[in-house]
Design a protein around this motif. Structure first.
Motif, PDB file in Angstrom:
ATOM      1  N   ARG A 162       0.837  -1.205   0.000  1.00  0.00           N
ATOM      2  CA  ARG A 162       0.000   0.000   0.000  1.00  0.00           C
ATOM      3  C   ARG A 162       0.870   1.252   0.000  1.00  0.00           C
ATOM      4  O   ARG A 162       2.043   1.194   0.345  1.00  0.00           O
ATOM      5  N   ARG A 163       0.281   2.360  -0.397  1.00  0.00           N
ATOM      6  CA  ARG A 163       1.015   3.621  -0.441  1.00  0.00           C
ATOM      7  C   ARG A 163       0.916   4.329   0.905  1.00  0.00           C
ATOM      8  O   ARG A 163      -0.007   4.087   1.673  1.00  0.00           O
ATOM      9  N   PHE A 164       1.880   5.225   1.180  1.00  0.00           N
ATOM     10  CA  PHE A 164       1.737   6.092   2.350  1.00  0.00           C
ATOM     11  C   PHE A 164       0.676   7.140   2.020  1.00  0.00           C
ATOM     12  O   PHE A 164       0.727   7.759   0.944  1.00  0.00           O
ATOM     13  N   GLU A 165      -0.277   7.303   2.922  1.00  0.00           N
ATOM     14  CA  GLU A 165      -1.300   8.318   2.673  1.00  0.00           C
ATOM     15  C   GLU A 165      -1.457   9.158   3.921  1.00  0.00           C
ATOM     16  O   GLU A 165      -1.395   8.631   5.034  1.00  0.00           O
ATOM     17  N   ARG A 166      -1.673  10.431   3.751  1.00  0.00           N
ATOM     18  CA  ARG A 166      -1.831  11.286   4.918  1.00  0.00           C
ATOM     19  C   ARG A 166      -3.173  11.001   5.602  1.00  0.00           C
ATOM     20  O   ARG A 166      -4.198  10.915   4.952  1.00  0.00           O
TER      21      ARG A 166
END
Ligand SMILES: Nc1ncnc2c1ncn2[C@@H]1O[C@H](COP(=O)(O)OP(=O)(O)OP(=O)(O)O)[C@@H](O)[C@H]1O
Length: 408
Positions: free
Chosen positions: A2-6
């Motif tokens: 998964r991507r880093f998301e704020r």
């Protein structure tokens, strides 16, 4: 992957629940602030400062109030041309003698590159260098020594510094020392001469009660937490837990922050009571782990013996019974066992660390005896133990017994 998301559903400014945050407002400390301001008044009046000794348990606002008031004091004395105030703060945690604190102070005051080495000088030489630096600054200097108890009994600096002017070590500079400590014994152990000087003004910060902690949490949550992200009653719950345990604002803030992180990880937009419960058990586990790190192998084995008794629902348990369990564990781990007396000492250390609680039983003519039980949840204790003792199969057996008995 998964991507880093704020993520910002729960926190507006998480740093505001962290240790380095300086609140704009101090709640619930009006009386202490009044007294503290009185003690600092001579600075504004241009006289020699009082030496102040501040004590109270951990997390009760000693550092926060000091930082807040000294900022204020600096702003306010700027109105008076004849007062030149400098403030130097040092945390003494890793400095355990007058010598080391004096070196640290000298190096703080010297420009980069001009620092002195932390060994090799006679103590009086370092003190002289310190006086030289203080004299070069001039005016009024407040020296804040946080966690001052770390200095131990090598406390000459605490005697010398406040008297530097009287002893002609300083000419024009006026020095005041603010000592901060959460060790209640420290003050009494000080040399009476040091006590007289350092404790010229004493301020005691009591633990917070639940309504006080709730107010502190409310004012911090306004900055830190997104709107409508806390379920009603959650702040009260955090406050009640921290008040019952320690009366520490740090503990209350830590609970709220961790509960928020747990909510965030579960991808919900509201911090609920459940999250606080989970945060509490995680923090408790951390506390046990921290305490465990300090323990010797025998301390750990003594604790595991109590854990094993708890799994069998046999706690509170007498020292003698715990000792039998302990010797069996020693056998399994191929460790020579200690005498019962020494194991008893380990059990009392574990009690001091808040991991066990003890009861004194009176048994008539045969004297008194102690029994012990876990003062932390069973799960936290056994989790903390799994990593550090090479007793995997024994620990598995204890877990099985506990689950048969529904011990958690
Ligand atoms: N009255 C208060 N109002 C607002 N925040 C507070 C108050 N008291 C404490 N806090 C906050 O609680 C945390 C712990 O406080 P602080 O560091 O001042 O405790 P302490 O008494 O110095 O503890 P220690 O002895 O462990 O250093 C900090 O984040 C501080 O901002």
């Amino acid at each position: 992957m998964r991507r880093f998301e704020r993520k910002q559903n729960i926190f507006r400014n998480k740093d505001a629940l962290g240790e380095s945050y300086r609140p704009d407002q101090i709640e619930e400390r009006d009386e202490e602030i009044e007294e503290y301001m009185d003690a600092l008044q001579p600075v504004v009046d241009g006289w020699e400062p009082n030496n102040i000794f501040l004590y109270g348990n951990t997390g009760v606002g000693k550092t926060a109030v000091t930082d807040y008031l000294l900022d204020r004091l600096k702003d306010d004395v700027a109105d008076y041309d004849d007062v030149d105030l400098a403030i130097i703060s040092v945390n003494c945690k890793t400095l355990n003698s007058s010598y080391q604190v004096a070196v640290e102070l000298v190096n703080k005051l010297r420009p980069a590159g001009g620092e002195i080495s932390s060994t090799g000088y006679p103590q009086q030489t370092v003190f002289k260098k310190l006086y030289g630096e203080l004299e070069a600054i001039g005016g009024t200097i407040l020296i804040v020594l946080d966690e001052v108890d770390s200095i131990g009994d090598r406390d000459e600096l605490l005697y010398e510094l406040p008297r530097a002017r009287a002893n002609n070590n300083l000419d024009s500079t006026k020095v005041g020392v603010i000592g901060i400590s959460n060790d209640f014994k420290f003050r009494d152990q000080l040399d009476p001469r040091v006590q007289d000087t350092l404790c010229e003004r004493e301020l005691q910060f009591p633990p917070y009660d639940a309504p006080e902690l709730e107010n502190i949490l409310e004012s911090r949550a306004e900055v830190a937490i997104a709107e409508n992200a806390v379920e009603q009653g959650v702040l009260k719950f955090c406050a009640a837990l921290a008040a019952r345990d320690s009366g520490s604002a740090r503990q209350a803030l830590d609970l709220l922050r961790l509960a928020g992180e747990i909510a965030e990880n579960r991808e919900v937009d509201l911090i609920e009571r459940d999250h606080v419960e989970a945060a509490r058990s995680r923090l408790e586990q951390e506390r046990v782990e921290e305490g465990m790190r300090e323990l010797t192998t025998h301390g750990r084995l003594a604790l595991l013996a109590v854990v094993s008794k708890a799994a069998k629902e046999e706690t509170p348990s007498r020292t003698r019974e715990i000792y039998e369990e302990y010797t069996a564990l020693c056998d399994s781990s191929g460790t020579d066992s200690l005498a019962q007396r020494s194991v008893h000492n380990h059990l009392s250390d574990l009690r001091m660390l808040g991991i066990l609680s003890a009861y004194e039983n009176r048994s008539g003519s045969r004297g008194n005896y102690y029994s012990y039980e876990l003062d932390v949840p069973f799960t936290s204790a056994i989790e903390a133990m799994s990593d550090v003792l090479r007793l995997n199969s024994e620990i598995e057996t204890i877990r099985d017994i506990a689950s048969m008995n529904n011990v958690v």
